[in-house]
Scaffold this motif. Structure first.
Motif, PDB file in Angstrom:
ATOM      1  N   LEU A   1      -4.294 -14.325   2.603  1.00 27.06           N
ATOM      2  CA  LEU A   1      -4.037 -14.819   3.959  1.00 27.06           C
ATOM      3  C   LEU A   1      -5.139 -14.482   4.955  1.00 27.06           C
ATOM      4  CD1 LEU A   1      -0.207 -14.130   4.320  1.00 27.06           C
ATOM      5  CD2 LEU A   1      -1.389 -16.126   3.377  1.00 27.06           C
ATOM      6  N   ARG A   2      -6.067 -13.608   4.582  1.00 24.79           N
ATOM      7  CA  ARG A   2      -7.188 -13.187   5.430  1.00 24.79           C
ATOM      8  C   ARG A   2      -6.727 -12.485   6.703  1.00 24.79           C
ATOM      9  NH1 ARG A   2     -10.557 -13.106   1.520  1.00 24.79           N
ATOM     10  NH2 ARG A   2     -11.469 -15.050   0.881  1.00 24.79           N
ATOM     11  N   LEU A   3      -5.613 -11.761   6.605  1.00 22.86           N
ATOM     12  CA  LEU A   3      -5.130 -10.917   7.699  1.00 22.86           C
ATOM     13  C   LEU A   3      -5.651  -9.515   7.420  1.00 22.86           C
ATOM     14  CD1 LEU A   3      -1.469 -12.249   7.879  1.00 22.86           C
ATOM     15  CD2 LEU A   3      -3.350 -12.745   9.460  1.00 22.86           C
ATOM     16  N   THR A   4      -6.755  -9.166   8.036  1.00 19.21           N
ATOM     17  CA  THR A   4      -7.471  -7.942   7.678  1.00 19.21           C
ATOM     18  C   THR A   4      -7.154  -6.748   8.576  1.00 19.21           C
ATOM     19  OG1 THR A   4      -9.370  -8.667   8.974  1.00 19.21           O
ATOM     20  CG2 THR A   4      -9.368  -9.224   6.619  1.00 19.21           C
ATOM     21  N   GLY A   5      -6.167  -6.860   9.431  1.00 20.91           N
ATOM     22  CA  GLY A   5      -5.815  -5.734  10.296  1.00 20.91           C
ATOM     23  C   GLY A   5      -5.241  -4.564   9.520  1.00 20.91           C
ATOM     24  N   THR A   6      -4.457  -4.845   8.502  1.00 19.78           N
ATOM     25  CA  THR A   6      -3.863  -3.794   7.681  1.00 19.78           C
ATOM     26  C   THR A   6      -4.947  -3.231   6.785  1.00 19.78           C
ATOM     27  OG1 THR A   6      -1.803  -5.037   7.733  1.00 19.78           O
ATOM     28  CG2 THR A   6      -1.964  -3.269   6.108  1.00 19.78           C
ATOM     29  N   LYS A   7      -5.101  -1.909   6.778  1.00 20.60           N
ATOM     30  CA  LYS A   7      -6.225  -1.265   6.088  1.00 20.60           C
ATOM     31  C   LYS A   7      -5.773  -0.505   4.846  1.00 20.60           C
ATOM     32  CE  LYS A   7      -8.922  -2.299   9.571  1.00 20.60           C
ATOM     33  NZ  LYS A   7      -9.185  -3.697   9.691  1.00 20.60           N
ATOM     34  N   LEU A   8      -6.723  -0.282   3.953  1.00 18.96           N
ATOM     35  CA  LEU A   8      -6.501   0.559   2.783  1.00 18.96           C
ATOM     36  C   LEU A   8      -7.058   1.940   3.075  1.00 18.96           C
ATOM     37  CD1 LEU A   8      -5.780   1.007  -0.235  1.00 18.96           C
ATOM     38  CD2 LEU A   8      -8.115   0.321  -0.757  1.00 18.96           C
ATOM     39  N   GLY A   9      -6.231   2.945   2.850  1.00 13.12           N
ATOM     40  CA  GLY A   9      -6.698   4.324   2.985  1.00 13.12           C
ATOM     41  C   GLY A   9      -6.830   4.959   1.624  1.00 13.12           C
ATOM     42  N   ASP A  10      -5.749   4.901   0.868  1.00 13.22           N
ATOM     43  CA  ASP A  10      -5.775   5.394  -0.503  1.00 13.22           C
ATOM     44  C   ASP A  10      -4.784   4.572  -1.321  1.00 13.22           C
ATOM     45  OD1 ASP A  10      -3.114   6.438  -0.316  1.00 13.22           O
ATOM     46  OD2 ASP A  10      -3.849   8.355   0.387  1.00 13.22           O
ATOM     47  N   ALA A  11      -4.824   4.724  -2.619  1.00 11.74           N
ATOM     48  CA  ALA A  11      -3.990   3.924  -3.513  1.00 11.74           C
ATOM     49  C   ALA A  11      -2.525   4.311  -3.472  1.00 11.74           C
ATOM     50  CB  ALA A  11      -4.516   4.023  -4.944  1.00 11.74           C
ATOM     51  N   HIS A  12      -2.203   5.389  -2.776  1.00  7.76           N
ATOM     52  CA  HIS A  12      -0.828   5.870  -2.742  1.00  7.76           C
ATOM     53  C   HIS A  12      -0.117   5.555  -1.431  1.00  7.76           C
ATOM     54  CE1 HIS A  12      -1.876   7.862  -6.430  1.00  7.76           C
ATOM     55  NE2 HIS A  12      -2.874   8.458  -5.815  1.00  7.76           N
TER      56      HIS A  12
ATOM     57  N   ASN B   1       0.970   8.810   9.748  1.00 12.37           N
ATOM     58  CA  ASN B   1      -0.396   8.371   9.998  1.00 12.37           C
ATOM     59  C   ASN B   1      -1.400   9.511  10.080  1.00 12.37           C
ATOM     60  OD1 ASN B   1       1.733   6.648  11.391  1.00 12.37           O
ATOM     61  ND2 ASN B   1       0.065   5.235  11.047  1.00 12.37           N
ATOM     62  N   ARG B   2      -2.585   9.222   9.573  1.00 10.73           N
ATOM     63  CA  ARG B   2      -3.717  10.157   9.675  1.00 10.73           C
ATOM     64  C   ARG B   2      -4.789   9.530  10.557  1.00 10.73           C
ATOM     65  NH1 ARG B   2      -4.132  11.420   3.309  1.00 10.73           N
ATOM     66  NH2 ARG B   2      -2.179  12.543   3.135  1.00 10.73           N
ATOM     67  N   CYS B   3      -5.500  10.384  11.241  1.00 10.29           N
ATOM     68  CA  CYS B   3      -6.605   9.931  12.080  1.00 10.29           C
ATOM     69  C   CYS B   3      -7.671  11.008  12.071  1.00 10.29           C
ATOM     70  CB  CYS B   3      -6.119   9.674  13.502  1.00 10.29           C
ATOM     71  SG  CYS B   3      -7.483   9.308  14.629  1.00 10.29           S
ATOM     72  N   ARG B   4      -8.895  10.591  11.885  1.00  9.64           N
ATOM     73  CA  ARG B   4     -10.008  11.549  11.876  1.00  9.64           C
ATOM     74  C   ARG B   4     -10.757  11.565  13.196  1.00  9.64           C
ATOM     75  NH1 ARG B   4     -11.200   9.939   5.858  1.00  9.64           N
ATOM     76  NH2 ARG B   4      -9.929  11.519   4.868  1.00  9.64           N
ATOM     77  N   CYS B   5     -10.425  10.631  14.089  1.00  6.47           N
ATOM     78  CA  CYS B   5     -11.118  10.564  15.380  1.00  6.47           C
ATOM     79  C   CYS B   5     -10.523  11.499  16.420  1.00  6.47           C
ATOM     80  CB  CYS B   5     -11.062   9.141  15.933  1.00  6.47           C
ATOM     81  SG  CYS B   5     -11.885   7.933  14.918  1.00  6.47           S
ATOM     82  N   GLY B   6      -9.301  11.947  16.182  1.00  8.44           N
ATOM     83  CA  GLY B   6      -8.668  12.855  17.122  1.00  8.44           C
ATOM     84  C   GLY B   6      -7.904  12.186  18.241  1.00  8.44           C
TER      85      GLY B   6
END
Length: 175
Positions: A53-64, A153-158
């Motif tokens: 569908l080319r909806l790229t907002g949803t991201k991959l972080g890890d396979a789990h 959720n995880r975030c590395r930007c703080g």
């Protein structure tokens, strides 16, 4: 002469057109539009959204799917798109971050709160935070700091502190 003309003409058709049967597949609604997945039923929803569908907002972080980057709403509840195979989505309503804004273009209150509180760091985790926040606000209209801190959720930007303020702002706007 007639023989030469006959060679250049396409063959006459009888008018019998037989339509192809509808392909078997998995019907679902994504951001209000109907789709039918006719590919591998074990394909993760994440790859269907991004690659088909080319909806790229949803991201991959890890396979789990434990980092919250790949969250989408399925029938109103936040789920990991990498862990959800297409086979389990027949008849489901899926909402991605692209589908949060209203049809008139106005933003969802949480999206506006993220802007107002500057809760967008690099942006990679933002779609997951928005989905998790909407799910939380649906379950708990007035979430506590502890409720927000329990989001996956995880975030590395703080930006966690600003995300908390944005969720609280959206909760106040909905009240």
């Amino acid at each position: 002469m007639q023989q030469a003309q006959a060679q250049g003409l396409p063959p006459a058709t009888t008018g019998d057109i037989t339509p192809e049967p509808v392909r078997e597949g998995i019907d679902l609604i994504v951001n209000g539009e109907r789709f039918r997945h006719t590919g591998d039923p074990l394909m993760p929803l994440l790859w269907y959204l991004r690659d088909v569908l080319r909806l790229t907002g949803t991201k991959l972080g890890d396979a789990h799917g434990e980092d919250g980057y790949d969250l989408v709403l399925v029938n109103g509840k936040a789920v990991s798109a990498i862990k959800r195979p297409m086979a389990k989505l027949a008849g489901a309503r899926v909402t991605t971050v692209e589908g949060l804004a209203h049809s008139d273009g106005s933003l969802h209150p949480l999206q506006q709160a993220f802007i107002d509180e500057d809760a967008i760091g690099c942006g990679y985790c933002t779609p997951g935070w928005l989905i998790a926040g909407i799910d939380l606000l649906t379950r708990k209209p007035k979430p506590s700091d502890e409720d927000i801190d329990k989001l996956p959720n995880r975030c590395r930007c703080g930006v966690q502190t600003r995300v908390r303020r944005a969720i609280k702002r959206a909760a106040g706007a909905k009240a």
